[in-house]
Enzyme design. Structure first.
Site, short mmCIF file in Angstrom:
data_model
loop_
_atom_site.label_atom_id
_atom_site.label_comp_id
_atom_site.label_asym_id
_atom_site.label_seq_id
_atom_site.Cartn_x
_atom_site.Cartn_y
_atom_site.Cartn_z
N ASN A 1 1.32 3.14 -2.57
CA ASN A 1 0.53 4.11 -3.35
C ASN A 1 -0.62 4.66 -2.53
O ASN A 1 -0.96 5.85 -2.62
CB ASN A 1 0.00 3.47 -4.64
CG ASN A 1 1.03 3.47 -5.73
OD1 ASN A 1 1.36 4.52 -6.28
ND2 ASN A 1 1.59 2.31 -6.03
N HIS B 1 -0.63 1.07 -13.02
CA HIS B 1 0.16 -0.07 -13.48
C HIS B 1 1.61 0.38 -13.65
O HIS B 1 1.87 1.45 -14.20
CB HIS B 1 -0.40 -0.59 -14.81
CG HIS B 1 0.29 -1.83 -15.28
ND1 HIS B 1 0.05 -3.06 -14.73
CD2 HIS B 1 1.25 -2.00 -16.23
CE1 HIS B 1 0.83 -3.96 -15.32
NE2 HIS B 1 1.56 -3.34 -16.23
N LEU C 1 -9.64 -9.21 -10.12
CA LEU C 1 -10.45 -8.57 -11.15
C LEU C 1 -11.69 -8.01 -10.47
O LEU C 1 -12.33 -8.69 -9.67
CB LEU C 1 -10.84 -9.65 -12.17
CG LEU C 1 -11.20 -9.19 -13.58
CD1 LEU C 1 -10.08 -8.39 -14.22
CD2 LEU C 1 -11.52 -10.41 -14.45
N ASP D 1 -5.81 -4.35 -16.95
CA ASP D 1 -4.88 -3.38 -17.57
C ASP D 1 -5.27 -2.91 -18.97
O ASP D 1 -4.40 -2.56 -19.78
CB ASP D 1 -3.45 -3.99 -17.65
CG ASP D 1 -2.94 -4.41 -16.28
OD1 ASP D 1 -3.30 -3.78 -15.28
OD2 ASP D 1 -2.17 -5.39 -16.22
N GLY E 1 0.78 -1.23 0.00
CA GLY E 1 0.00 0.00 0.00
C GLY E 1 0.81 1.28 0.00
O GLY E 1 0.37 2.30 0.53
N LEU F 1 -5.01 -7.04 -6.66
CA LEU F 1 -4.66 -8.17 -7.53
C LEU F 1 -5.86 -8.98 -7.99
O LEU F 1 -5.69 -10.07 -8.54
CB LEU F 1 -3.64 -9.06 -6.82
CG LEU F 1 -2.30 -8.37 -6.52
CD1 LEU F 1 -1.34 -9.33 -5.82
CD2 LEU F 1 -1.66 -7.81 -7.78
N GLU G 1 5.18 6.51 -9.53
CA GLU G 1 3.78 6.19 -9.23
C GLU G 1 3.24 7.09 -8.13
O GLU G 1 2.11 7.57 -8.21
CB GLU G 1 3.66 4.72 -8.78
CG GLU G 1 3.94 3.72 -9.87
CD GLU G 1 3.67 2.30 -9.39
OE1 GLU G 1 2.61 2.06 -8.79
OE2 GLU G 1 4.53 1.42 -9.61
N ASN H 1 -6.96 2.51 -12.25
CA ASN H 1 -5.93 1.57 -11.80
C ASN H 1 -4.57 2.16 -12.13
O ASN H 1 -4.41 2.88 -13.12
CB ASN H 1 -6.09 0.23 -12.53
CG ASN H 1 -5.00 -0.78 -12.16
OD1 ASN H 1 -4.71 -0.98 -10.99
ND2 ASN H 1 -4.40 -1.40 -13.17
C1 GRF Z 1 2.40 -0.85 -7.78
O1 GRF Z 1 3.56 -1.05 -8.53
C2 GRF Z 1 1.20 -0.67 -8.69
O2 GRF Z 1 1.52 -0.04 -9.88
C3 GRF Z 1 0.78 -2.07 -8.97
O3 GRF Z 1 0.99 -2.75 -7.75
C4 GRF Z 1 2.01 -2.11 -7.00
C5 GRF Z 1 1.45 -1.79 -5.66
O4 GRF Z 1 2.41 -1.28 -4.79
N1 GRF Z 1 -0.56 -2.14 -9.50
P1 GRF Z 1 1.97 -0.68 -3.41
O5 GRF Z 1 1.17 -1.76 -2.68
O6 GRF Z 1 1.16 0.54 -3.66
O7 GRF Z 1 3.25 -0.38 -2.69
#
Ligand code: GRF
Length: 229
Positions: free
Chosen positions: A16, A113, A96, A154, A14, A94, A183, A111
């Site tokens: 992000n 990526h 759908l 994606d 987490g 992770l 990100e 989302n």
């Molecule tokens: C990130 O690289 C995001 O792009 C992908 O999964 C990862 C999640 O990382 N979808 P975090 O849990 O936010 O550290």
């Protein structure tokens, strides 16, 4: 100011989600992080939510079986309605998203990526696998993509991208960490833009920006060992 109530969906650490917490703490910029939906009890994102006082919902059934999907959709629908959610942000989720949720929140689910879609995306392309494939194929540039979510992994319309150069002696870990850094800048920016009405999904399925997005000192290319926050 109208507040956009956001649900973040996460399966992992987490970071992000944390970037969103850091940017929008206290409901700034018209964004209220109203709940975290975790796909598993062990997701590190849960601790981050607790520390920030954000309610957590854990998806009870992790089955991918087709007949179990309605129960999952019902759970998500109930959670999202209860928290009055306007926007769903998948940040390392992770699973759908069930089709009925995609339909109800069409143009309101995004989302992030860790590559430049449509390259290095799709089923099975998550986590370090993405970066390992980038290195294996000898790609010279990778990056970050934020896109609207449709029924496939994606695939939905792209909102924003930012490049990250692949270095000669790169490792999966090194590349992953430089991509992640980008990100953490792009995702909050896109969420703020959506909340502010600066970007939306047009009825023709194309993304519309009210103002050019690529801006700001924040968005310099990230090179090794410099430009860190
Ligand atoms: C990130 O690289 C995001 O792009 C992908 O999964 C990862 C999640 O990382 N979808 P975090 O849990 O936010 O550290």
């Amino acid at each position: 100011m109208v507040t956009t109530r956001v649900a973040v969906f996460a399966s992992g650490g987490g970071s992000n989600f944390q970037a969103l917490i850091d940017r929008f703490a206290g409901g700034t910029a018209g964004v209220d992080l109203a709940c975290l939906v975790a796909s598993r009890r062990t997701a590190g994102a849960i601790d981050r939510a607790r520390a920030a006082g954000i309610p957590v919902a854990v998806v009870p059934d992790r089955s991918e079986e087709e007949e179990e999907r309605p129960r999952e959709a019902e759970f998500l629908d109930g959670t999202l309605s209860r928290h009055g959610i306007d926007l769903i942000v998948l940040a390392g989720y992770l699973r759908l998203v069930p089709a009925p949720i995609v339909t109800s929140y069409w143009g309101r689910i995004i989302n992030i990526h860790p590559a430049l879609l449509p390259a290095f995306g799709g089923p099975g392309m998550y986590g370090t696998r993405v970066h390992a494939s980038v290195l294996e194929r000898g790609a010279r540039v990778t990056g970050v993509t934020v896109h609207f979510v449709d029924e496939a992994y994606d695939r939905g319309p792209i909102l924003a991208q930012w490049p990250v150069p692949v270095l000669e002696d790169d490792t999966v870990e090194g590349l992953a960490s430089r991509v992640l850094e980008v990100e953490h800048r792009v995702l909050p920016d896109v969420v703020a833009a959506l909340a502010g009405g600066d970007v939306w999904l047009g009825s023709d399925g194309r993304v519309r920006w009210r103002r050019p997005w690529f801006g700001g000192e924040e968005f310099k290319l990230v090179r090794r060992g410099e430009d860190r926050r």
